[in-house]
Structure formats: C-alpha cells, structure tokens
Design an enzyme around this catalytic site. Sequence first.
Site, PDB file in Angstrom:
ATOM      1  N   HIS A  48       0.809  -1.234   0.000  1.00  0.00           N
ATOM      2  CA  HIS A  48       0.000   0.000   0.000  1.00  0.00           C
ATOM      3  C   HIS A  48       0.834   1.273   0.000  1.00  0.00           C
ATOM      4  CE1 HIS A  48      -3.914  -1.973   0.998  1.00  0.00           C
ATOM      5  NE2 HIS A  48      -3.121  -2.872   1.531  1.00  0.00           N
ATOM      6  N   LYS A 106      -8.794  13.660   4.575  1.00  0.00           N
ATOM      7  CA  LYS A 106      -7.925  12.474   4.571  1.00  0.00           C
ATOM      8  C   LYS A 106      -6.900  12.679   5.670  1.00  0.00           C
ATOM      9  CE  LYS A 106      -6.847  13.420   0.148  1.00  0.00           C
ATOM     10  NZ  LYS A 106      -7.077  12.213  -0.606  1.00  0.00           N
ATOM     11  N   ARG A 107      -6.090  11.649   5.963  1.00  0.00           N
ATOM     12  CA  ARG A 107      -5.041  11.843   6.953  1.00  0.00           C
ATOM     13  C   ARG A 107      -4.136  12.997   6.527  1.00  0.00           C
ATOM     14  NH1 ARG A 107      -4.517   7.987  11.195  1.00  0.00           N
ATOM     15  NH2 ARG A 107      -2.652   9.188  11.660  1.00  0.00           N
ATOM     16  N   LYS A 162       0.328  14.438   0.898  1.00  0.00           N
ATOM     17  CA  LYS A 162      -1.063  14.659   0.481  1.00  0.00           C
ATOM     18  C   LYS A 162      -1.329  16.148   0.220  1.00  0.00           C
ATOM     19  CE  LYS A 162      -2.686  10.587   3.088  1.00  0.00           C
ATOM     20  NZ  LYS A 162      -3.389   9.673   2.175  1.00  0.00           N
ATOM     21  N   THR A 182      -8.882   6.218  -1.778  1.00  0.00           N
ATOM     22  CA  THR A 182     -10.232   5.656  -1.904  1.00  0.00           C
ATOM     23  C   THR A 182     -11.260   6.760  -1.643  1.00  0.00           C
ATOM     24  OG1 THR A 182      -9.880   4.855   0.344  1.00  0.00           O
ATOM     25  CG2 THR A 182      -9.796   3.218  -1.410  1.00  0.00           C
ATOM     26  N   LYS A 211     -15.037   7.780  -3.300  1.00  0.00           N
ATOM     27  CA  LYS A 211     -16.273   8.086  -2.553  1.00  0.00           C
ATOM     28  C   LYS A 211     -16.843   9.430  -2.993  1.00  0.00           C
ATOM     29  CE  LYS A 211     -14.203   5.497   1.158  1.00  0.00           C
ATOM     30  NZ  LYS A 211     -13.283   5.623   2.301  1.00  0.00           N
TER      31      LYS A 211
END
Length: 838
Positions: free
Chosen positions: A373, A564-565, A570, A672, A676
Amino acid sequence: MTSLIPPGCPTVLTEDDRTGTSVETLRRAFMDNLFFVQGRFPEVATKNDHYLALAYTVRDRLLLRWLNSAKTYRDQFSRTVCYLSAEFLLGPHLGNNLINLGLYDAVAEAMQQTGLDLNVLLDQEEEPGLGNGGLGRLAACYMDSLATLEIPAIGYGIRYEYGIFDQEIRDGWQVEITDKWLRYGNPWEIARPEITLPVKFGGSTYSYTDDQGRYRVVWQPHQMVQGIAYDTPILGYKVNTANLLRLWRAEAIESFDFQAFNTGDYYGAVNEKIASENITKVLYPNDEQLQGKELRLMQQYFLCSCALQDMIRLYLQCSSDLTRFHHKFTVQLNDTHPAISVAELMRLLVDEHLLPWDTAWDITRQTFAYTNHTLLPEALEKWPLPLFGSLLPRHLQIIYEINQRFLDQVRLAYPGDQERLARLSIIDESECRYVRMANLACVGSHAINGVAALHSELLKQTVLRDFYELTPEKFSNKTNGVTPRRWMVLSNPGLTRLISNHIGEDWIKHLDQLRRLEPLAEDAGFAAEWHAVKHKNKVRLAEYIQQRVGISVDPSSIFDILVKRIHEYKRQHLCVLNIITLYQRLKDHPNLDITPHTFIFGGKAAPGYYKAKLIIKLINSVAEVVNTDPTVADRLKVVFLPDYNVTCGQRVYPAADLSEQISTAGYEASGTGNMKFALNGALTIGTLDGANVEIREEVGAENFFLFGNTVEQLQEIWRNGYRPWEIANNNPMLKRVLDLISCGHFSHGDTELFRPIVEHLWQNDRYCLLADYQSYVDCQEQATRLYRDQKQWVKMSILNVARMGKFSSDRAIREYCEDIWRVQPVHVPLADTSYIAQ
Ligand code: BZD
C-alpha cells in the site's frame, strides 16, 4: 414484508421474537429488548438504552444468517479467504446492517411508532475506530463485498481497547484524546472465551533428534499470553451470507499468574497480567517512528499467531491432512503488518505439526498473497535484528533458513551479482541489521499486488523492482474499490432514491449499471432533481458545521473538500496556498467577482508527526483570519472539521461539489476517498496520482480538473536539480503568499510559528508544492468559474457518477477471487431455523 421462516417450518423460538421483520414485530422485539436486555422502562430509558435495544434487535436477525453461513461452510468444507489485517476501520454498524438486511425503512417506521427518531439512535453509536485511514477502511469495504458476493471469508484482526485517538482542536492545534469506544459495551460482537489460543514471546530455542530420527526445535518462551476471540458478523447486501470478523484480545494466562503468586511475587504476577493485556491496548498511529517499537511487533505477531492457529484448528476439525491446508485457506496479507505470518506458518507446520521443511514451504507460499500500500521507502517496515531475535528467536532462525534457500536460488539466477543479492536479502546487512518485512512477504507469497494501475507499475520500477525482475509472474494490479452500500445507499439516501427511481436498484450490486444514467445527463428535469439532492446534502452539512464549529457557511457556495489523513505528500498545505492566493486577490481588489467558496478540511495527524500537526494549525490560523475579514465579506470560508472519521465521512462525501485529490504524483498508492467523492457526484481536482489516473480515464478527461506535474516530469525536475526558491522568486503572487505566512499575518505577528513549513518549501520542497502551485491555482480558477454554469456542472456531475462503476469494491474482490484466491461463491440457503431446536 415476508417472514424469514418458511411456512410450515416448526419454530422453537417464535419467529416474532428473533427473526420477524414486519414493522409490528420489530417494534415489539425492540420493546422486549429494552426491558429484558437493557433493564429499562420506556419512561426512564436513555438514548443509549434505545440504541442498544435496537442494536440487539438487529443483531438477532444477523445471527440467523450468520449461523446458517457458518453451518453451510462447515458442511461443505468451503474454500475460505482469510483477510489478515492489523486494521479494520468499520464505521458504525447499525445503519449498515439495516441497509444490508433490507430493514431500514421498516425499522424507521417501527421507531417512529414508538415515538423515536431512527436518526437520533443512529447518532448514538460510537464507531469502532480500529484503523488509521485508507488501509483499514479498505479492509472494511472488502469484508462487505466478500459477504455480498457470497464468498466464504474470515477477517482476522486485533481488538484494540483504544482505537485511533479522538481529535479535538484547541487554539487551532490538534489535541489527542483516548478513544474509549468500548465504554458503553459493544452489542455487535460476541466474545468467545472458549476460543483461546496461546502465544509465546522471547526466551530461547534448543534442538534435538527425536526417536524417529527427526531434527526438532523446541521454543522455550520467556512469556506466554493468550488470545481470546471476539466475533462480529459481517452481513452481505440482501443475501443470507454473513461472514466472520474475528478480532483477538490479549490476556494473561492464569497459570502464569498463579506461578508468580505461589512464589510470593504477587505484584510480579499483576505486572505480568498488565504486560500481557497491553499487547492489544492501543492502535498505533501510522507515523514513521513505529520501527523499533517492541509492542508493535508483539501486536503483529500476536495477530498472526492467533489467526494461523485458529485456521489450523478449524482445518483439523474436518481433516487431519495438513498438506492440503492451502486448498482450504487462502490468506491475504494487508500490507506487511501481518508478514510475520510467513515465518509463523512455517513454525507451526514444521515444529508443531512435524511436516518436512519443503512440504511446509510449498504450503506456505501457496497460502499467502501480499498487497503493498505504499511507495514511500521510509514507510517500508523493518525490524532491528536484536529486537526481533529477542522477541521471536525461533522465527529469526526460520527466516535465516528461508533466506539462505532463497538467496541460493538468486545466486543461480544472477551469478556474481552481489549487490542484487544484498537488495533481495530478507536481512538488511547495512549499518545496523534489520529484518525487511516486505522482502519476507514477497518471498513467502505466490502473488504480490499494488492497489492502483500506476502504483503497481511504480512498484515494479522502484521498491519491488528486484523481486519483479526475479518473479514477474507473481505481480499484478488490483485497483482499490469502495462499497456502494455504505458510501452511497446509507450515506446518500437522496441520491440513491433518485437513481433507483430511474434505473431500478440493480446498480447497488452491479455498479456498472450506473452507466444507464448517461442519457439522463441531458435531461433538464433529472438535472434539476440531481441539483436539489446535492443542495439538500449541502444544507445538512452546513447545519452540522454550524453546530460543530460555529461557522456559518453558504450552501450555495462551492463546497470544496479535502478530507484524509494529514501528510506532507497529500499536500493539504498546497490547498492553503491557493486559499491565501484568493484572499490576497480579494484584498487587492475588494470588488473582485469571485465564486463564493467554502473550503472544508478534515483529517488526523499522527501524534508524533510535528509538521502534520503544524499544517492543521496553519489551516485553522488561515481560517480565523479569512473568516472574519470584512473585505472578504463571506465570499471565502475555511472550515476545519475536527475528528474526521467514518461517521463524519458519511456526512461529507454526499455534500461535496469539488473533491481535492492533490498529492504529489507518485506518492498516493491509490486513494479511496477520491472514489467516494466521485460516486457522490463531486468533480475531482487532482494530479495524475494513484487511482486518480483511472478515475479520469473512466469519467473522461473533460469531466476532471487535472493539474500538476506527472511522475516522469517530476523525475526530470529532480534530475536537473530542483530549485524551489527560483520558482518562488519568479512568481510574484506565490512569493507574496509565502511572505504573508512568514510575516506572521496568520499567527498574530509570530514570525517563527510556521517557519518549518515555509522554510522547507523555499529550500527543499520534497513534495514539489511550488512546482505545482501555478498549475493548481489556474485549475482551481477554471473549476470555480465553471461552477457558475450550473447546467454544465450538474451534467458533469451526473456523468461522473454514471461512469464510476469500476470503483466498486465488488469489482476489486471479483478480481482477487479470480486471479489470486481462486475461490468461488457459496450460496447460503434461506434461513433454516430447525437446528436451533437441537
Ligand atoms: O492505503 C493507504 C494508502 O496511502 C492509500 O493510497 C490507499 O488507497 C490505501 C488503501 O490501499 N495506506 C494507509 O492507509 N496506510 C496506513 O494507514 C498505515 C497504517 C499503519 C502503518 C502504516 C500505514
């Protein structure tokens, strides 16, 4: 509403008590549970009593399917998928179970007749936060799809007493609060104190030759604990299949206590008990300082040992021939966290069940498959040899043996290539020595996969390159997916109803059917309804924001969301740079006609990751200034939603207009959340990273806001020597934005506070924010301009949803079943309650 019990079937318990599904029966069962389980009169019952009474009512209906599934699998000795994962981020059970049972409306009606609001009861549930983020949530989506596709499966995990911490925001900073999710009990699990397995730690080994001339090794541990099983049924959507999620809790073994007690060391005995129970006390956050945490390695081994012993126990109930173990079970390793399983299965087969090494090794390799991952090299797990050897002395020997045999093969394939040998070795011999868990997983598995097409390609070129060159046939891609049951049907009932009114309900199990919405993208009436659903969801989120953080936001503004985290790759702070750019423009031109814009953030930072926590502080600091500046006059709003979790996600995704997927290309394995959002009709602004690439391919480039450098372009930039300071000096707006942060504009004059962030951007900028800044700002402007053309926007939104069928976790699970697990569905026949009588 039909009864589950076939007509004429003798019932021991009346169907009404435990299995009936009419509104009247549900209402009565609820009152019964309130009285007999919760011990409450309606007059004094609390919301939590009501929630628990309803949960038990629903659980009864699950149990019927669960026992039938277990019986069917046992009778047929069905091939079973075991999903081994240190995390299962399930989210609340009640709503999901009601959807999957097809009882949502009936229960809502029954509650209403009782004078209760189902939504209030749903809000009572404290979600089990047994995961950090994407990896744990993926495991939960996969469990839903496995059951829905009628695949026999067991999820094996850890029953952490404290899940992921609750996040509070104080003075703009993240504060971590322990997550006492078990405080009021957990109605969804059943403890199985009779399923208890011993797990050993530490000590030493000795060897001898037994009377049949066999070489044997005995592990004499220093410590022994026991794992106790806690079972939760995982029901599929409108099928009878309910699979098992078996989580393990660690406990001291009584005889150990007594031993110490008898020698007079009472406190020693108590300490022993505490030490044992600590193993499953808390979920570790996904920061990089995990390496070297002894307790984390103990957790991992504890999970693997319990799971594999349990599989062998179940196997031996039906067959004594362990050489066919891999025909009964196929085991997926969710990242390297459970990779020690490879050595543990070898130990169990060779040391405890006396199989020859070669036979055991064949079984082991045919049993395991490994999903990677992450591409971040620093996130690859490795354990210092001394730590590993002192905790798991026998496993270290086994790993040496596996490694020696493996490296012999490598030598044959690449004579004289010492460097390759060193890279492939399970033992990292550089500086201090380590056990490399990804290498162990690769050597011990018959299949290895990444989680999006780009990620799987990059794996082959970078972190797993040598393994790919050695055994290319093991590698494949399995692009992630999400379950439409939780992420559409449950969380977005408005959109679900609208879609089902036009194309029926088949899409819920066959997401490709959403394609049938495409022609409706041109239908003005449908578009108006689509818009109305989104607006209603936005109003609901606006109310939640008002109540949660006291900020009023305009539901007609564009809802631009990044949840998100928090991590530098990110790039939440890239989004902040754009917000400050807009703010600066408004300050320069107070009458500028901009699209009213609401930026919504959410996410937790690992407690030990200072930079990530500083990014949260930066978002809140910018929010404070922007939200109160009269020049801005409500045209820009910035919100940080505290304690982002599954429950919060269910409110957020349906209300989004624009989905922020802005990681540096090459760093997000898949994502993911991106799926969504798009499934709920948000348009994506994103880079060519992870699954964004495939989402864009599916929805069409014209329906996706693309920006930023590609992986290849970034490689080129670094090859040529990346100089972020030059970019900043040559871009006046960017420079002003950075300077505005540095000069203390958002920190009450404090010029030091955000220095670590800004200085890093100027000098190093590992994640290339500055290289992508202008492209992002331009793309944002293009998106917000387009938002003014609601007709066009809604059309794009409909087309996005219509073309997202690929991203169902059902599709992903089908691929795993066909390519890796080679497992078939097993139909569980309609409830047969006759054996309840036995
Ligand atoms: O896994 C995530 C990736 O970052 C996402 O890109 C991907 O979509 C999902 C699912 O494949 N990885 C994680 O969530 N990782 C962790 O949470 C984690 C937990 C413990 C230790 C290390 C990482």
